[in-house]
Every structure is written in C-alpha cells, then in structure tokens.
Write an enzyme that holds these catalytic residues in place. Sequence first.
Site, mmCIF file in Angstrom:
data_model
loop_
_atom_site.group_PDB
_atom_site.id
_atom_site.type_symbol
_atom_site.label_atom_id
_atom_site.label_comp_id
_atom_site.label_asym_id
_atom_site.label_seq_id
_atom_site.Cartn_x
_atom_site.Cartn_y
_atom_site.Cartn_z
ATOM 1 N N HIS A 126 0.817 -1.216 0.000
ATOM 2 C CA HIS A 126 0.000 0.000 0.000
ATOM 3 C C HIS A 126 0.858 1.277 0.000
ATOM 4 O O HIS A 126 2.053 1.211 -0.290
ATOM 5 C CB HIS A 126 -1.001 -0.046 1.158
ATOM 6 C CG HIS A 126 -1.656 -1.396 1.287
ATOM 7 N ND1 HIS A 126 -2.724 -1.780 0.508
ATOM 8 C CD2 HIS A 126 -1.353 -2.490 2.050
ATOM 9 C CE1 HIS A 126 -3.056 -3.036 0.806
ATOM 10 N NE2 HIS A 126 -2.238 -3.484 1.726
ATOM 11 N N GLU A 156 -1.869 0.215 8.014
ATOM 12 C CA GLU A 156 -1.044 -0.862 7.453
ATOM 13 C C GLU A 156 0.094 -0.269 6.625
ATOM 14 O O GLU A 156 1.232 -0.763 6.663
ATOM 15 C CB GLU A 156 -1.907 -1.784 6.586
ATOM 16 C CG GLU A 156 -1.123 -2.964 6.003
ATOM 17 C CD GLU A 156 -1.926 -3.767 5.005
ATOM 18 O OE1 GLU A 156 -3.128 -3.465 4.815
ATOM 19 O OE2 GLU A 156 -1.351 -4.697 4.402
ATOM 20 N N HIS A 182 2.893 -7.031 4.440
ATOM 21 C CA HIS A 182 1.524 -6.614 4.755
ATOM 22 C C HIS A 182 1.146 -6.956 6.186
ATOM 23 O O HIS A 182 1.797 -7.751 6.855
ATOM 24 C CB HIS A 182 0.521 -7.321 3.817
ATOM 25 C CG HIS A 182 0.635 -6.887 2.401
ATOM 26 N ND1 HIS A 182 -0.182 -5.939 1.842
ATOM 27 C CD2 HIS A 182 1.524 -7.244 1.437
ATOM 28 C CE1 HIS A 182 0.181 -5.725 0.587
ATOM 29 N NE2 HIS A 182 1.219 -6.506 0.303
ATOM 30 N N GLU A 202 1.703 -11.743 5.375
ATOM 31 C CA GLU A 202 0.729 -11.033 6.207
ATOM 32 C C GLU A 202 1.230 -11.258 7.632
ATOM 33 O O GLU A 202 1.109 -12.355 8.175
ATOM 34 C CB GLU A 202 -0.681 -11.614 6.019
ATOM 35 C CG GLU A 202 -1.251 -11.454 4.612
ATOM 36 C CD GLU A 202 -1.777 -10.037 4.332
ATOM 37 O OE1 GLU A 202 -1.679 -9.178 5.224
ATOM 38 O OE2 GLU A 202 -2.282 -9.810 3.219
HETATM 39 ZN ZN LIG Z 1 -2.064 -5.318 2.628
#
Ligand SMILES: [Zn+2]
Length: 305
Positions: free
Chosen positions: A96, A133, A188, A267
């Site tokens: 992101h 995030e 992430h 993640e």
């Molecule tokens: Zn993400």
Amino acid sequence: MIKRPLAAAALALCGVGAAACGGAEVSAAGAPAPSASLQVDRPAATQDQTDGTTGRGTSGPGDAETDITTIPGTRTAAETTAKPLTGKVVVIDPGHNGGNFRHTREINQLVDILTEKKACDTTGTSTNDGYSEAAFTWDVSQRLAKLLRAQGATVKLTRTNNTGWGPCITERAAIGNKAHADAAISIHGDGAPPSAHGFHVIMPKRAPGLPVNKVIAESAALGKKVRDAFHEGTGLPYSTYIGSKALNYRSDLGGLNLSTVPKIFIECGNMRNATEAAKFKNKAFRQRIAESLAKGIAAYLTGAR
Ligand SMILES: [Zn+2]
C-alpha cells in the site's frame, strides 16, 4: 476484500479469504505512479571492481607493475567473504501507500494481472485506533532494508516514501523483475475479524500463462524459509484463519502472478486483533519482525536449506 461504507469508502480493508490485503497489489503498466522510483544501493564490492578496472585502463602500455598492483578483484574477493549477502539483490515491497486514500481515482484504475483485472492498489487496513497498514509496512521495510544492506545485499524498495500513492501492483512486480532480484518480498498486515490471529506467507500458485510459473518452486522455498524464521523470531502463531501451517498459495495477486523472480507476500498478523495490533504498534517488536524476515531471506539466499 471488504469495503467500508461512508467516510471510509476509500479505505478498502483487507479481507479474510477472498483477498488478503495483498489482493490489491498489482499495478497498471500504462500509468506509472509518482512514487515508483527506486532506491538503489550498490554494494561496495561493485564500486571497488569499477575502480580497479579504471585504474588498470589508465596505466601505460608495458607498465607491468602497475597492472599487477591494480588487478581488479583482490579487495572485492575479501569483501565478498566478509559479507554473506554481497552480490545478492533483494526487492522489498512495502504494501500500500500512506497517500492512497487521497487518490482513490488513481488507485481504483483497473490493471491486468492475467488471471483477472484488479484495482491498481488499495489503501490497506489499520488497527482499530488508526495505525495504518501502510505506515506499518513502510517502517518494517525500512528496518529490513537496513539489516540486509548491512549483510552486503543490494536492496531496492518499490516506493520511496509513505506519503504518495501506488505504485500499482503490476509496477510493484515489474520493479522486482527489472532488478533481477534474487528474492522479493511484499510486506503486509491483514484486516481480518478481531478473533482471527496469526501470520501467514502467501506464495504464487501456478496458472496458465503466468510469468511466475517459472519460479514457483524457488518462491515456495523462499516462503518456507521466511515462515520458519518469522515463527521462531517473533513468536507469533500460525494463522488461525488462512492456509496450512501459515502457508498459502494464490493466483489472484498481481504482485505474484507477474513476477519472474522468486517472490512471496507475508501477512505479518491481523491488525484488527487487539493482541497483534499492540505488538505492531511497538517499535521493538517491529524490529524483531524485520530481524526475523532478514534471517529467513538470508537463509534462502545463502542456500541454508
Ligand atoms: Zn495489505
């Protein structure tokens, strides 16, 4: 992917199952994002080699002694043995971007990830009290880059700040390809229901015509090394809601589908889970995360299998 109504319409949350935040990680080839420029560090060995070659070329004909004393490679060899990752290229993709929410039109443009069309990028999720995030992935990526460079690696990031938008997920893959990365990782934090917790690694899954098909096995090897080091180093549990023993395989992520170099997503945990959110907001814990990732990547790159 879960989308929030009202004011947070721009805040596309990473969802359970359908699209972990990685889901929006592809980018449009036709619309390069402003922040897509690279950070490049050349290892000292490369500099030395260049210097040595130049020195040799300027020596006069028949000047044998000069040639002997400037043979390139002497110091390079010493430095190569001193740093375990010298000569290795690692691309880090901080998921992101902190400015994505201000650029919904740009990040919502559709890009082709071969198995489907997806949004160029997404805003990512956040903890319940607003630690984003994008800020988390940016911080961990900076720490990881520093650790890998200290071990001699050439490290490139897919974005240079946390205030812009993108780049699109297609571009994030292209950056790794162009760098001929020995390993690439997209970082992430997930946005699953609060009771879900734990981390998982996403590796590419073979599908017809995908560029990543030629690096499926290498990506899986990288993924397992990072899974093991992350589990041991952070103490975080395997995901309770995705994958098997924290390993998951997908063909709906542009950042993986389009990669021609060994690549994985991680993640790091669930930012909507109170316990994991508290850890992610802690600087010392983010350093532990980075150290664990560096250890896993180094284990893969040095062939400690
Ligand atoms: Zn993400």
